[in-house]
Design a protein around this motif. Structure first.
Motif, mmCIF file in Angstrom:
data_model
loop_
_atom_site.group_PDB
_atom_site.id
_atom_site.type_symbol
_atom_site.label_atom_id
_atom_site.label_comp_id
_atom_site.label_asym_id
_atom_site.label_seq_id
_atom_site.Cartn_x
_atom_site.Cartn_y
_atom_site.Cartn_z
ATOM 1 N N VAL A 108 95.987 5.447 104.026
ATOM 2 C CA VAL A 108 96.658 6.438 103.374
ATOM 3 C C VAL A 108 97.714 5.644 102.241
ATOM 4 N N VAL A 109 97.686 6.030 100.948
ATOM 5 C CA VAL A 109 98.437 5.304 99.995
ATOM 6 C C VAL A 109 99.621 6.374 99.304
ATOM 7 N N GLY A 110 100.511 5.675 98.731
ATOM 8 C CA GLY A 110 101.567 6.482 97.825
ATOM 9 C C GLY A 110 102.520 7.038 98.406
ATOM 10 N N GLY A 111 102.572 7.258 99.842
ATOM 11 C CA GLY A 111 103.727 7.975 100.303
ATOM 12 C C GLY A 111 103.287 9.372 100.116
ATOM 13 N N ALA A 112 104.412 10.395 100.655
ATOM 14 C CA ALA A 112 104.194 11.776 100.346
ATOM 15 C C ALA A 112 104.894 11.958 98.929
ATOM 16 N N PHE A 113 104.029 12.741 98.141
ATOM 17 C CA PHE A 113 104.708 13.058 96.772
ATOM 18 C C PHE A 113 104.974 14.694 96.857
ATOM 19 N N THR A 114 105.131 15.414 98.048
ATOM 20 C CA THR A 114 105.534 16.663 98.406
ATOM 21 C C THR A 114 105.913 16.790 99.758
ATOM 22 N N LYS A 115 106.771 17.940 99.912
ATOM 23 C CA LYS A 115 107.349 18.304 101.270
ATOM 24 C C LYS A 115 106.243 19.511 101.530
ATOM 25 N N GLU A 116 105.643 19.228 102.926
ATOM 26 C CA GLU A 116 104.835 20.336 103.292
ATOM 27 C C GLU A 116 105.040 20.699 104.681
ATOM 28 N N PRO A 117 106.174 21.278 105.137
ATOM 29 C CA PRO A 117 106.372 21.753 106.401
ATOM 30 C C PRO A 117 105.365 22.686 106.836
ATOM 31 N N LEU A 120 104.233 14.888 120.379
ATOM 32 C CA LEU A 120 104.285 14.080 119.248
ATOM 33 C C LEU A 120 103.648 12.673 119.474
ATOM 34 N N LYS A 121 104.375 12.151 120.506
ATOM 35 C CA LYS A 121 103.914 10.637 120.945
ATOM 36 C C LYS A 121 102.546 10.552 121.224
ATOM 37 N N LYS A 122 101.961 11.532 121.964
ATOM 38 C CA LYS A 122 100.607 11.592 122.651
ATOM 39 C C LYS A 122 99.769 11.514 121.448
ATOM 40 N N TRP A 123 99.962 11.963 120.478
ATOM 41 C CA TRP A 123 98.996 12.316 119.219
ATOM 42 C C TRP A 123 99.342 11.298 118.075
ATOM 43 N N PHE A 124 100.602 11.082 117.793
ATOM 44 C CA PHE A 124 100.785 9.933 116.767
ATOM 45 C C PHE A 124 101.596 8.779 116.992
ATOM 46 N N GLY A 125 101.826 8.723 118.220
ATOM 47 C CA GLY A 125 102.589 7.442 118.616
ATOM 48 C C GLY A 125 101.932 6.088 118.250
ATOM 49 N N ASN A 126 100.697 6.010 118.150
ATOM 50 C CA ASN A 126 100.128 4.776 118.009
ATOM 51 C C ASN A 126 98.963 4.783 116.582
ATOM 52 N N VAL A 127 99.566 5.753 115.723
ATOM 53 C CA VAL A 127 98.783 5.891 114.449
ATOM 54 C C VAL A 127 99.502 5.015 113.517
ATOM 55 N N LYS A 128 98.623 4.296 112.874
ATOM 56 C CA LYS A 128 99.257 3.134 111.795
ATOM 57 C C LYS A 128 99.780 3.856 110.692
ATOM 58 N N GLY A 129 100.869 3.329 110.380
ATOM 59 C CA GLY A 129 101.752 3.895 109.154
ATOM 60 C C GLY A 129 102.478 5.207 109.418
ATOM 61 N N PHE A 130 102.408 6.145 110.688
ATOM 62 C CA PHE A 130 103.276 7.055 111.032
ATOM 63 C C PHE A 130 104.381 6.750 111.628
ATOM 64 N N ASN A 131 105.576 7.391 110.882
ATOM 65 C CA ASN A 131 107.104 6.960 111.246
ATOM 66 C C ASN A 131 107.303 7.939 112.519
#
Length: 278
Positions: A218-227, A260-271
């Motif tokens: 994934v590149v460029g960061g987020a260019f929109t807000k998508e709640p 949240l931690k279960k699914w994204f805790g170890n995803v590279k680049g996810f804050n």
């Protein structure tokens, strides 16, 4: 004679009840009170994605859909119906989710669906349960590093029919050519085969695709807000209130952060820390 009148009264009462039940049963699914029906059946039926890793993906080993959206739906169901409440899941796509909800085939959509003013004309949304932002997925060797690079040489960007990400790209990179596919699996295949230089959608979805497809990032960061919000049919204020209350409860209890931690805790680049809720 009294017995006859009493019998007639019982028969008439029974007929009235039958007529009432028949009228209730004949009411369109979309017009029925979701909370009343859910409590009667002890079940809430959710529309979820089955092709989106981390959020909703079919596990071929046991034919069940698993992901962040699925676990959040289960947690909401338990809050509304109690510990024995059941969450039923129906597979949807960006194209089918709205018709299925409007027809009453599902009670709610929890399928990486961004809250937008246009969609709010058709359905109601819960409070946001995941704050995503649109990004780009490219090959590791790609010269594209952000949304502005798409304007160079009229790059082709891949999107999905029914997703608002295509319109967002058209605004941010008007010189880019957009190719729309029916789902994310087809879009990823198109990216791999060179039909486009980048694939765009919400970063939460793209992180899942990057995990599943080494050699892409994934590149460029987020260019929109998508709640993301839970979509609910209009005319269901009680259900909307219950969903919002349930979301607040699982955030306060810490259950949201555990999911949240279960699914994204170890995803590279996810804050992960940035996305935690209390």
């Amino acid at each position: 004679m009294k017995k006859v009148f009493r019998l007639v009264g019982i028969v008439l009462s029974s007929l009235v009840v039958l007529v009432m039940l028949s009228a209730c049963g004949s009411k369109a699914l979309s017009a029925q009170n979701v909370v009343t029906r859910a409590k009667q059946t002890n079940t809430i039926t959710w529309g979820v994605k089955a092709d989106t890793k981390l959020f909703g993906l079919m596990d071929v080993k046991d034919d069940t859909i698993k992901g962040f959206d699925v676990d959040i739906a289960k947690a909401i169901t338990k809050q509304i119906l109690g510990p024995k409440g059941k969450a039923n899941f129906v597979q949807v796509t960006s194209q089918t989710r709205m018709p299925l909800l409007k027809n009453g085939n599902i009670d709610a959509i929890i399928a990486t669906m961004t809250i937008t003013p246009e969609r709010e004309k058709q359905v109601d949304f819960s409070k946001s349960y995941f704050d995503a932002g649109q990004s780009l997925l490219v090959k590791d060797s790609s010269p594209i590093h952000n949304i502005k690079d798409l304007n160079k040489n009229g790059a082709t960007v891949l999107g999905v029919v029914g997703s608002n990400s295509v319109q967002n790209v058209a605004k941010a990179a008007p010189k880019a050519r957009v190719l729309q596919l029916s789902d994310y699996a087809q879009a990823m295949t198109a990216l791999k085969s060179g039909q486009g230089e980048a694939l765009t959608t919400d970063n939460g979805i793209l992180f899942g695709m990057a995990v599943e497809n080494p050699g892409y990032h994934v590149v460029g960061g987020a260019f929109t807000k998508e709640p993301y919000g839970v979509a609910i049919n209009k005319g269901q204020p009680e259900f909307k209130a219950d969903v919002n209350k349930a979301l607040r409860q699982i955030e306060k209890s810490g259950e949201y952060n555990r999911i949240l931690k279960k699914w994204f805790g170890n995803v590279k680049g996810f804050n992960y820390k940035e996305m935690e809720r209390h």
